[in-house]
Write a protein that holds these residues in place. Structure first.
Motif, PDB file in Angstrom:
ATOM      1  N   ASP A  25      63.692 -36.097  -4.608  1.00  0.00           N
ATOM      2  CA  ASP A  25      62.925 -36.072  -3.197  1.00  0.00           C
ATOM      3  C   ASP A  25      61.688 -36.069  -3.373  1.00  0.00           C
ATOM      4  O   ASP A  25      60.902 -36.735  -2.312  1.00  0.00           O
ATOM      5  CB  ASP A  25      63.383 -34.882  -2.622  1.00  0.00           C
ATOM      6  N   ILE A  26      60.871 -35.251  -4.104  1.00  0.00           N
ATOM      7  CA  ILE A  26      59.345 -35.185  -4.475  1.00  0.00           C
ATOM      8  C   ILE A  26      58.835 -36.727  -4.678  1.00  0.00           C
ATOM      9  O   ILE A  26      57.970 -36.996  -4.068  1.00  0.00           O
ATOM     10  CB  ILE A  26      59.079 -34.176  -5.756  1.00  0.00           C
ATOM     11  N   ARG A  27      59.924 -37.556  -5.354  1.00  0.00           N
ATOM     12  CA  ARG A  27      59.349 -38.740  -5.743  1.00  0.00           C
ATOM     13  C   ARG A  27      59.392 -39.742  -4.240  1.00  0.00           C
ATOM     14  O   ARG A  27      58.531 -40.458  -3.920  1.00  0.00           O
ATOM     15  CB  ARG A  27      60.074 -39.423  -6.764  1.00  0.00           C
ATOM     16  N   ARG A  28      60.585 -39.590  -3.601  1.00  0.00           N
ATOM     17  CA  ARG A  28      60.790 -40.476  -2.632  1.00  0.00           C
ATOM     18  C   ARG A  28      59.887 -40.183  -1.391  1.00  0.00           C
ATOM     19  O   ARG A  28      59.398 -41.152  -0.909  1.00  0.00           O
ATOM     20  CB  ARG A  28      62.421 -40.275  -2.248  1.00  0.00           C
ATOM     21  N   TYR A  29      59.700 -39.003  -1.141  1.00  0.00           N
ATOM     22  CA  TYR A  29      58.787 -38.597  -0.042  1.00  0.00           C
ATOM     23  C   TYR A  29      57.295 -38.445  -0.484  1.00  0.00           C
ATOM     24  O   TYR A  29      56.394 -38.117   0.351  1.00  0.00           O
ATOM     25  CB  TYR A  29      59.443 -37.344   0.591  1.00  0.00           C
ATOM     26  N   GLU A  30      56.992 -38.680  -1.923  1.00  0.00           N
ATOM     27  CA  GLU A  30      55.615 -38.530  -2.394  1.00  0.00           C
ATOM     28  C   GLU A  30      55.195 -37.097  -1.933  1.00  0.00           C
ATOM     29  O   GLU A  30      53.866 -37.082  -1.425  1.00  0.00           O
ATOM     30  CB  GLU A  30      54.614 -39.702  -1.752  1.00  0.00           C
ATOM     31  N   ALA A  31      55.927 -36.097  -2.084  1.00  0.00           N
ATOM     32  CA  ALA A  31      55.550 -34.931  -1.927  1.00  0.00           C
ATOM     33  C   ALA A  31      54.143 -34.401  -2.723  1.00  0.00           C
ATOM     34  O   ALA A  31      54.171 -34.550  -3.988  1.00  0.00           O
ATOM     35  CB  ALA A  31      56.784 -33.754  -1.919  1.00  0.00           C
TER      36      ALA A  31
END
Ligand code: CTP
Length: 439
Positions: free
Chosen positions: A81-87
């Motif tokens: 998720d962190i990668r996908r949403y660029e958090a």
């Protein structure tokens, strides 16, 4: 734009959650909230979340704090998720300090102070108060007591056992241990009965008459008319009478049943189950609380047969070997079943050892569950072409007992439980393992 991501179950959304979400939002410009899926919570041991995923998501949406809501479904998803949403920032309450340091490799990790004095666990524990009395002399009473700890809102009200030999020290020293069944019933609104089967009928009846819900180790009675009478009393009083076969509540067992219904091995023609446990049997001094083999193992061995092939078998054939001076105490029994469209067999024993496996044979392939299959966490679907074989594993905590307790609570709350042992199955179990031992 600074993107912040945070995760939680958010069961019965409370002030602690809202304060955390506000501070999380203030760390950046855009807040992503991950809400855990029911199956994921189950897998990580949070077994009695009170609200459905939809309700929990809706509660988060209504706070107006989340710019995006996502569902957390698997271990390791946070990195994805962190990668996908660029958090840019991952944040969570201080109860997790150190646990998520590994995410520093992907974004900044911030632990926010947890709000003292409030939690979903506490809210849940005030919502259902099951004061359960434990009854019986088998080792499973100890296991059941231990498993109650994993289910919020369940309190052990006391224990009643005619002999204390099998109780562990905690139960032996329980101040609420009593030598009077009536006294126990005064203290509880539910009972778990694991006494010897010949005592079940009177104990269950008394419990129901005193207004307590009952979960009873299978077989509930040894006589079909007695069982029907108990079912009648329970339904008249609006109480739950649940047949306690823990295998019925294992996630893997239930997924396997669904796969079979969906035709993964074609039409099932044969189900063969074996359950044995070699125990020391002193034939000159048989302890009175000892269950014979067919009552100890029969219900579990019969469960998958009746679930898959139904309860309408046409014929049975039985072989039993009993102790020389105790004709009712079988050390081994094999029962074969003939159906219109299939066959089945159970092999059970406490004086004979065999491979405790289950094989379900179908027209397209078969399912193999290795020993001890009744603690199902793993099974294989096998085909003629072995490259098509599939393996399934599902975590089984507490041998299924904690899920059994959870189903019991859900039934009491009036919720449906799809994995519950049906009345027809309980009846046929009694016909096979009960006093008449038909067939
Ligand atoms: N949280 C918090 N203060 C609380 C309770 C929760 O700051 N009093 C935070 C948690 O640290 C987490 C988020 O809220 O970052 C979601 O927590 P969750 O596990 O859903 O809530 P709990 O109340 O801790 O739930 P449980 O009692 O089931 O563990």
């Amino acid at each position: 734009m600074t993107k912040v991501i945070t995760y939680g179950t958010y069961d019965f959304l409370h002030e602690g959650h809202i304060r955390l979400l506000k501070r999380a939002k203030a760390l950046g410009d855009y807040l992503i909230v991950g809400v855990t899926a029911d199956d994921f919570d189950m897998a990580r041991g949070k077994i009695n979340v009170g609200q459905s995923l939809m309700e929990r998501v809706e509660a988060i949406r209504q706070t107006g704090l989340a710019d995006k809501i996502i569902i957390e479904e698997y271990e390791g998803q946070k990195i994805d998720d962190i990668r996908r949403y660029e958090a840019d920032i991952f944040t969570v309450g201080s109860d997790w300090v150190g646990k998520f340091d590994y995410l520093n490799e992907f974004c900044k990790v911030v632990y926010l102070d947890r709000t003292e004095g409030i939690s979903s666990t506490e809210i849940r524990s005030h919502r259902q108060e099951l004061r359960i009395g434990l009854v019986g002399e088998t080792n499973i009473v100890n296991k059941f007591k231990n498993e109650c700890r994993y289910v919020n809102g369940v309190e052990i009200a006391g224990v009643y056992a005619s002999t204390s030999g099998t109780l562990d020290n905690e139960l032996k020293n329980l101040t609420s241990r009593t030598s009077s069944y009536d006294e126990l019933l005064c203290k509880c609104n539910a009972v778990y009965i694991a006494s010897k089967p010949s005592e079940h009928y009177h104990q269950v009846k008394k419990a129901l008459e005193s207004g307590a819900h009952v979960i009873c180790e299978s077989p509930i009675t040894l006589d079909i008319e007695q069982f029907d009478e108990l079912i009648h009393i329970a339904s008249e009083k609006g109480l739950v009478l649940m047949d306690g076969i823990k295998t019925a509540y294992s996630l893997a067992f239930n997924r396997m049943m669904l796969l079979i219904k969906a035709g993964i091995i074609g039409d099932v023609l044969s189900v063969d189950t074996t359950c044995t446990s070699l125990i020391d049997i002193d034939k000159n001094n048989l302890p009175s609380h000892l269950w014979n083999s067919i009552t100890a193992w029969g219900p579990t061995a019969l469960l998958p047969i009746f679930k898959i092939l139904g309860t309408d078998f046409k014929q049975t054939m039985r072989y039993s070997k009993s102790l020389p001076n105790h004709k009712d105490f079988d050390i081994f029994t094999k029962v074969s079943f003939i159906y219109d469209n299939g066959v089945a067999s159970i092999k059970v024993g406490q004086g004979v050892k065999s491979e405790g496996e289950m094989v379900i044979s179908g027209t397209k392939g078969y399912i193999y569950v290795p020993a001890p299959w009744w603690k199902t966490d793993y099974f294989e679907v096998r085909y003629e072409n072995s490259s098509e074989n599939k393996r399934y594993f599902y975590q089984l905590d507490g041998e299924g007992i904690r899920y059994e307790i959870l189903s019991f609570i859900n039934l009491i709350k009036g919720r449906k439980s799809y994995n519950q042992v049906s009345e027809e199955i309980s009846q046929q179990i009694i016909r096979i393992v009960g006093n008449t031992g038909e067939g």
